[in-house]
Scaffold this motif. Structure first.
Motif, PDB file in Angstrom:
ATOM      1  N   ASN A   1     -21.579  62.378  85.267  1.00  0.00           N
ATOM      2  CA  ASN A   1     -21.796  61.211  86.114  1.00  0.00           C
ATOM      3  C   ASN A   1     -22.449  60.113  85.290  1.00  0.00           C
ATOM      4  O   ASN A   1     -23.563  60.261  84.794  1.00  0.00           O
ATOM      5  CB  ASN A   1     -22.679  61.566  87.318  1.00  0.00           C
ATOM      6  N   VAL A   2     -21.719  59.019  85.101  1.00  0.00           N
ATOM      7  CA  VAL A   2     -22.213  57.886  84.324  1.00  0.00           C
ATOM      8  C   VAL A   2     -21.935  56.609  85.116  1.00  0.00           C
ATOM      9  O   VAL A   2     -21.309  56.643  86.161  1.00  0.00           O
ATOM     10  CB  VAL A   2     -21.534  57.815  82.935  1.00  0.00           C
ATOM     11  N   TRP A   3     -22.374  55.511  84.584  1.00  0.00           N
ATOM     12  CA  TRP A   3     -22.152  54.230  85.282  1.00  0.00           C
ATOM     13  C   TRP A   3     -20.768  53.672  84.944  1.00  0.00           C
ATOM     14  O   TRP A   3     -20.619  52.667  84.271  1.00  0.00           O
ATOM     15  CB  TRP A   3     -23.247  53.245  84.894  1.00  0.00           C
ATOM     16  N   ASN A   4     -19.749  54.386  85.420  1.00  0.00           N
ATOM     17  CA  ASN A   4     -18.361  53.998  85.187  1.00  0.00           C
ATOM     18  C   ASN A   4     -17.661  53.608  86.481  1.00  0.00           C
ATOM     19  O   ASN A   4     -16.431  53.558  86.553  1.00  0.00           O
ATOM     20  CB  ASN A   4     -17.598  55.138  84.504  1.00  0.00           C
ATOM     21  N   ASN A   5     -18.443  53.383  87.544  1.00  0.00           N
ATOM     22  CA  ASN A   5     -17.914  52.982  88.856  1.00  0.00           C
ATOM     23  C   ASN A   5     -16.968  54.025  89.441  1.00  0.00           C
ATOM     24  O   ASN A   5     -16.037  53.681  90.176  1.00  0.00           O
ATOM     25  CB  ASN A   5     -17.195  51.625  88.753  1.00  0.00           C
ATOM     26  N   PHE A   6     -17.235  55.293  89.148  1.00  0.00           N
ATOM     27  CA  PHE A   6     -16.293  56.355  89.506  1.00  0.00           C
ATOM     28  C   PHE A   6     -17.062  57.604  89.908  1.00  0.00           C
ATOM     29  O   PHE A   6     -18.110  57.899  89.339  1.00  0.00           O
ATOM     30  CB  PHE A   6     -15.404  56.645  88.288  1.00  0.00           C
ATOM     31  N   LEU A   7     -16.536  58.312  90.913  1.00  0.00           N
ATOM     32  CA  LEU A   7     -17.162  59.538  91.420  1.00  0.00           C
ATOM     33  C   LEU A   7     -18.624  59.269  91.770  1.00  0.00           C
ATOM     34  O   LEU A   7     -19.550  59.817  91.165  1.00  0.00           O
ATOM     35  CB  LEU A   7     -17.030  60.682  90.405  1.00  0.00           C
ATOM     36  N   LEU A   8     -18.813  58.439  92.773  1.00  0.00           N
ATOM     37  CA  LEU A   8     -20.132  57.909  93.098  1.00  0.00           C
ATOM     38  C   LEU A   8     -20.904  58.718  94.120  1.00  0.00           C
ATOM     39  O   LEU A   8     -22.012  58.334  94.495  1.00  0.00           O
ATOM     40  CB  LEU A   8     -19.981  56.460  93.600  1.00  0.00           C
ATOM     41  N   SER A   9     -20.350  59.825  94.569  1.00  0.00           N
ATOM     42  CA  SER A   9     -21.086  60.692  95.492  1.00  0.00           C
ATOM     43  C   SER A   9     -20.919  62.144  95.067  1.00  0.00           C
ATOM     44  O   SER A   9     -19.894  62.506  94.461  1.00  0.00           O
ATOM     45  CB  SER A   9     -20.591  60.516  96.929  1.00  0.00           C
ATOM     46  N   PRO A  10     -21.897  62.996  95.379  1.00  0.00           N
ATOM     47  CA  PRO A  10     -21.783  64.400  94.982  1.00  0.00           C
ATOM     48  C   PRO A  10     -20.648  65.125  95.695  1.00  0.00           C
ATOM     49  O   PRO A  10     -20.059  66.049  95.134  1.00  0.00           O
ATOM     50  CB  PRO A  10     -23.145  64.986  95.355  1.00  0.00           C
ATOM     51  N   LEU A  11     -20.325  64.711  96.915  1.00  0.00           N
ATOM     52  CA  LEU A  11     -19.221  65.351  97.628  1.00  0.00           C
ATOM     53  C   LEU A  11     -17.895  65.069  96.923  1.00  0.00           C
ATOM     54  O   LEU A  11     -17.057  65.959  96.762  1.00  0.00           O
ATOM     55  CB  LEU A  11     -19.168  64.848  99.073  1.00  0.00           C
ATOM     56  N   GLU A  12     -17.716  63.826  96.484  1.00  0.00           N
ATOM     57  CA  GLU A  12     -16.500  63.468  95.769  1.00  0.00           C
ATOM     58  C   GLU A  12     -16.458  64.132  94.397  1.00  0.00           C
ATOM     59  O   GLU A  12     -15.390  64.583  93.946  1.00  0.00           O
ATOM     60  CB  GLU A  12     -16.418  61.951  95.621  1.00  0.00           C
ATOM     61  N   ALA A  13     -17.617  64.206  93.745  1.00  0.00           N
ATOM     62  CA  ALA A  13     -17.679  64.851  92.438  1.00  0.00           C
ATOM     63  C   ALA A  13     -17.260  66.317  92.536  1.00  0.00           C
ATOM     64  O   ALA A  13     -16.504  66.828  91.707  1.00  0.00           O
ATOM     65  CB  ALA A  13     -19.091  64.739  91.869  1.00  0.00           C
ATOM     66  N   ALA A  14     -17.763  67.012  93.557  1.00  0.00           N
ATOM     67  CA  ALA A  14     -17.403  68.414  93.762  1.00  0.00           C
ATOM     68  C   ALA A  14     -15.907  68.555  94.037  1.00  0.00           C
ATOM     69  O   ALA A  14     -15.238  69.450  93.499  1.00  0.00           O
ATOM     70  CB  ALA A  14     -18.215  68.988  94.922  1.00  0.00           C
ATOM     71  N   ARG A  15     -15.386  67.667  94.857  1.00  0.00           N
ATOM     72  CA  ARG A  15     -13.947  67.712  95.177  1.00  0.00           C
ATOM     73  C   ARG A  15     -13.108  67.502  93.921  1.00  0.00           C
ATOM     74  O   ARG A  15     -12.117  68.202  93.696  1.00  0.00           O
ATOM     75  CB  ARG A  15     -13.619  66.642  96.222  1.00  0.00           C
ATOM     76  N   TYR A  16     -13.502  66.526  93.105  1.00  0.00           N
ATOM     77  CA  TYR A  16     -12.752  66.206  91.888  1.00  0.00           C
ATOM     78  C   TYR A  16     -12.644  67.430  90.991  1.00  0.00           C
ATOM     79  O   TYR A  16     -11.565  67.756  90.475  1.00  0.00           O
ATOM     80  CB  TYR A  16     -13.455  65.068  91.165  1.00  0.00           C
ATOM     81  N   VAL A  17     -13.760  68.134  90.811  1.00  0.00           N
ATOM     82  CA  VAL A  17     -13.762  69.342  89.979  1.00  0.00           C
ATOM     83  C   VAL A  17     -12.923  70.442  90.610  1.00  0.00           C
ATOM     84  O   VAL A  17     -12.104  71.090  89.937  1.00  0.00           O
ATOM     85  CB  VAL A  17     -15.209  69.817  89.755  1.00  0.00           C
ATOM     86  N   ASP A  18     -13.094  70.656  91.889  1.00  0.00           N
ATOM     87  CA  ASP A  18     -12.418  71.768  92.564  1.00  0.00           C
ATOM     88  C   ASP A  18     -10.903  71.613  92.566  1.00  0.00           C
ATOM     89  O   ASP A  18     -10.169  72.613  92.584  1.00  0.00           O
ATOM     90  CB  ASP A  18     -12.917  71.896  94.002  1.00  0.00           C
ATOM     91  N   GLU A  19     -10.428  70.381  92.538  1.00  0.00           N
ATOM     92  CA  GLU A  19      -8.981  70.160  92.605  1.00  0.00           C
ATOM     93  C   GLU A  19      -8.250  70.631  91.354  1.00  0.00           C
ATOM     94  O   GLU A  19      -7.032  70.801  91.373  1.00  0.00           O
ATOM     95  CB  GLU A  19      -8.697  68.675  92.873  1.00  0.00           C
TER      96      GLU A  19
END
Length: 298
Positions: free
Chosen positions: A173-191
């Motif tokens: 998680n960095v300041w790249n305007n992307f994956l801005l919530s932990p729920l979305e971050a978890a989803r991104y990995v799980d997919e």
């Protein structure tokens, strides 16, 4: 057997122990040391000298390991690693900002993928268990959904190699305007539906728009490594956003006891890697090392 004296001695000694523990909670923390190894990000180390001299300074400061940057002279790195006894738990990609996997140009994405694969191979040589990847950059020319789709498509091309090497791709998680919530971050990995993809959680990067302990609870076992970093909301608000990082450990807005409690609750046992200013001298490295000991004992 004089039971009176036995019980009296027992009460006296245990009472003293409880009093001592109450006066100094750090004693209990020391006895129940968290299973977190202490590392530092190579790119933050400003000590002069070749790889070996820098590694010697890191070791002398009390660190267990260092997170290397990719695309260095691997043979030189390995010689220094072996001579100092430092571990290399992670390798940070050098080109993921300049050649993002979300770029509109297919050639740039191809070069970014090649860089990721080289980073994975270097990590295997070093004995690292994961690589740090900034997966995408959202900007005016790259929409959020395009960044999501393109980056996943490119990372999937590297997953077979990661699985073969048994080295995880850890998204940061960095300041790249992307994956801005932990729920979305978890989803991104799980997919990805692969154990070879996880998360490299940066504690300080979250504070501008969230609370680290909440992210830790949601990401859970997906977390492969930690970046230990401080951040001041006051400095960010009054001096400029980037100035928020210009604060020493334990003087910013991290609630370290809450962060450590969250890590305990998910059973985290791994590496905490400093990405913090102040590593420009042996004395600075030593200070960071000691401050991290205090953080881990929170």
């Amino acid at each position: 057997m004089n039971t009176f004296h036995t019980r009296r001695d027992f009460l006296r000694t245990t009472g003293a122990a409880f009093a001592l523990a109450a006066a100094s909670p750090q004693i209990l923390a020391a006895d129940a040391k968290r299973p977190i190894k202490k590392g530092i990000m190579w790119a933050t180390v400003g000590v002069k000298g070749a790889v070996l001299e820098k590694m010697k300074a890191i070791k002398a400061a009390g660190f267990d390991g260092t997170e290397m940057m990719s695309h260095l002279d691997a043979d030189e790195v390995l010689r220094a690693r072996d001579e100092t006894g430092l571990e290399i738990p992670s390798v940070c990609g050098t080109h993921h900002w300049g050649k993002p996997l979300s770029d509109p140009d297919p050639k740039v994405r191809e070069e970014g993928l090649a860089a990721l694969k080289q980073t994975l191979r270097e990590a295997k040589r070093y004995g690292a268990s994961s690589v740090l990847l900034v997966p995408a950059v959202v900007k005016k020319e790259v929409s959020y959904d395009e960044a999501y789709t393109r980056s996943q498509a490119e990372i999937r091309k590297a997953v077979p190699l990661a699985e073969e090497l048994v080295v995880k791709i850890a998204i940061e998680n960095v300041w790249n305007n992307f994956l801005l919530s932990p729920l979305e971050a978890a989803r991104y990995v799980d997919e990805f539906k692969s154990p070879a993809v996880g998360w490299h959680f940066d504690v300080g990067n979250v504070i501008h728009y969230g609370w680290p302990e909440q992210w830790i609870g949601i990401l859970g076992k997906r977390i492969q490594k930690l970046h230990i970093k401080e951040f001041s909301r006051d400095k960010a608000n009054n001096q400029g956003l980037g100035k928020g990082f210009h604060v020493e450990f334990l003087k910013g807005d991290n609630d370290w006891p809450a962060v450590m409690k969250a890590l305990d609750e998910i059973g985290y046992a791994g590496w905490g890697i400093a990405e913090q200013g102040g590593a420009g001298s042996p004395e600075g490295l030593k200070r960071l090392s000691e401050e991290m000991d205090r953080i881990f004992a929170s």
